[in-house]
Structure formats: C-alpha cells, structure tokens
Design a protein around this motif. Structure first.
Motif, short mmCIF file in Angstrom:
data_model
loop_
_atom_site.label_atom_id
_atom_site.label_comp_id
_atom_site.label_asym_id
_atom_site.label_seq_id
_atom_site.Cartn_x
_atom_site.Cartn_y
_atom_site.Cartn_z
N ALA A 1 49.46 41.56 43.07
CA ALA A 1 48.16 41.86 43.66
C ALA A 1 48.08 41.18 45.03
CB ALA A 1 47.04 41.36 42.76
N TRP A 2 47.38 41.82 45.94
CA TRP A 2 47.17 41.24 47.27
C TRP A 2 46.43 39.93 47.08
CZ3 TRP A 2 42.53 41.80 50.69
CH2 TRP A 2 42.76 41.26 51.96
N ASP A 3 46.91 38.88 47.71
CA ASP A 3 46.30 37.56 47.51
C ASP A 3 45.09 37.32 48.42
OD1 ASP A 3 47.27 36.83 50.02
OD2 ASP A 3 48.80 35.49 49.24
N GLY A 4 44.77 38.30 49.23
CA GLY A 4 43.59 38.20 50.08
C GLY A 4 43.84 37.55 51.43
N SER A 5 45.02 36.99 51.61
CA SER A 5 45.29 36.33 52.89
C SER A 5 45.94 37.30 53.86
CB SER A 5 46.20 35.12 52.68
OG SER A 5 47.50 35.54 52.33
N PRO A 6 45.67 37.12 55.16
CA PRO A 6 46.27 38.03 56.15
C PRO A 6 47.79 37.90 56.23
CG PRO A 6 44.98 36.31 57.23
CD PRO A 6 44.78 36.14 55.76
N ASP A 7 48.34 36.80 55.75
CA ASP A 7 49.80 36.63 55.83
C ASP A 7 50.51 36.96 54.51
OD1 ASP A 7 48.86 34.40 54.48
OD2 ASP A 7 50.27 33.02 55.42
N ASP B 1 51.55 50.02 41.68
CA ASP B 1 50.25 49.42 41.38
C ASP B 1 50.47 47.97 40.97
OD1 ASP B 1 47.54 48.92 40.11
OD2 ASP B 1 47.35 51.03 40.62
N ASP B 2 49.37 47.21 40.97
CA ASP B 2 49.47 45.81 40.56
C ASP B 2 49.03 45.58 39.12
OD1 ASP B 2 46.77 46.20 40.92
OD2 ASP B 2 46.44 44.42 42.13
N ASP B 3 48.74 46.64 38.39
CA ASP B 3 48.37 46.56 36.98
C ASP B 3 49.26 47.49 36.17
OD1 ASP B 3 46.13 44.73 36.89
OD2 ASP B 3 44.98 46.27 37.96
N ALA B 4 50.01 46.92 35.23
CA ALA B 4 50.95 47.72 34.44
C ALA B 4 50.25 48.78 33.58
CB ALA B 4 51.79 46.81 33.55
N TYR B 5 49.02 48.50 33.16
CA TYR B 5 48.33 49.45 32.30
C TYR B 5 47.98 50.76 33.02
CZ TYR B 5 43.78 48.53 34.43
OH TYR B 5 42.74 48.44 35.31
N LYS B 6 48.12 50.81 34.34
CA LYS B 6 47.78 52.02 35.10
C LYS B 6 48.71 53.19 34.81
CE LYS B 6 44.33 50.52 37.67
NZ LYS B 6 43.05 51.16 37.84
N ALA B 7 49.93 52.90 34.32
CA ALA B 7 50.86 53.98 33.99
C ALA B 7 50.47 54.59 32.65
CB ALA B 7 52.29 53.44 33.92
N CYS B 8 50.47 55.90 32.59
CA CYS B 8 50.15 56.60 31.35
C CYS B 8 51.33 56.52 30.39
CB CYS B 8 49.85 58.07 31.64
SG CYS B 8 48.29 58.31 32.48
#
Length: 143
Positions: free
Chosen positions: A69-75, A50-57
């Motif tokens: 996190a995905w930067d939104g660009s196709p490349d 995941d791109d957020d560390a808080y997601k781990a319990c």
C-alpha cells in the motif's frame, strides 16, 4: 506488445461486493472484489495489481500481483519499482504468451527490488543520511 488494451481500466462500477466470508472475517461492508473474466477477452492477458489480496476473485488469483500500500509519503518508491518489474518481466512477452505463467518471476522481481530499496533506505537512515529517493536509487537512471 505489453499493453494490449491501453484504454482499459476498472472503475468502481466494474467491481462486485466482497464475499460474505471476507466481511465476516473482519472486512468492511463496502469492500469489493475486481472480477476480470467478465471484462477481459482472456485471463491469459490480464493482470490485476492491488494492495489487497482479497480483491482477486476466486479462480483469478494467478492474475493478481500484490503490491505494498502507498505509505502516503511523496518519496514512496514502490510505483517506479513496480513499473520496472513489469517492464523487465512482461515487456519481452509475445501477444499470445500467458502472463500468468510469468507471475512468479514478476512477483520475485518486485519483491527483490522492494527489499533492496528498503535495505538502502534503512542503511541511509542508520548512517544519518537523508532518505532522498534519488540517493536510494528508487528511480531508474536516465542515460
């Protein structure tokens, strides 16, 4: 075998509300965590990407692989680099090997690949060359 549960994935219904301390610390009221223990037979064979560390319990942090996190660009080349790192570090493991033992090596392999890709992208931009992912070697070469 790298993926022992090929049909397994988490959905929104598999999540829990984020702890109150996360929300009070600036998180959003709809933030969630992704508990693995209730849905996998053994944490020794589970990996949370995941791109957020808080997601781990709590207690499952050793199973977490933090990715950009995905930067939104196709490349955006992070996903192919993630796959390469997973295959490099986890594919050789046996069915009883604990993936958590290998997480530091996995994190290091991914960080090194991402840093090299970033350096290549920066060098290409500084030289005036187009940041073409094929030129930056963001995808594995097919032989």
């Amino acid at each position: 075998q790298l993926f022992t549960e090929p049909r397994f994935y988490l959905t929104r219904t598999s999540t829990k509300e984020a702890p109150q301390y996360h929300i009070e610390g600036g998180g959003k009221a709809w933030d969630t965590v992704k508990p693995l223990a209730p849905v996998v037979p053994s944490l020794s064979r589970a990996l949370l990407v995941d791109d957020d560390a808080y997601k781990a319990c709590d207690g499952e942090e050793d199973n977490m692989l933090l990715v950009p996190a995905w930067d939104g660009s196709p490349d955006d080349g992070a996903l192919p680099l993630l796959v390469d790192a997973l295959l490099e570090v986890l594919a050789p493991l046996g069915p009883r090997d604990d993936v958590r033992v290998h997480m530091p090596a996995l994190r290091a392999a991914l960080e090194a690949s991402l840093a090299a890709a970033s350096q290549n992208r920066t060098s290409a931009m500084a030289s005036g060359n187009a940041a073409d992912p094929a030129e930056l070697e963001l995808e594995p070469e097919v032989v």
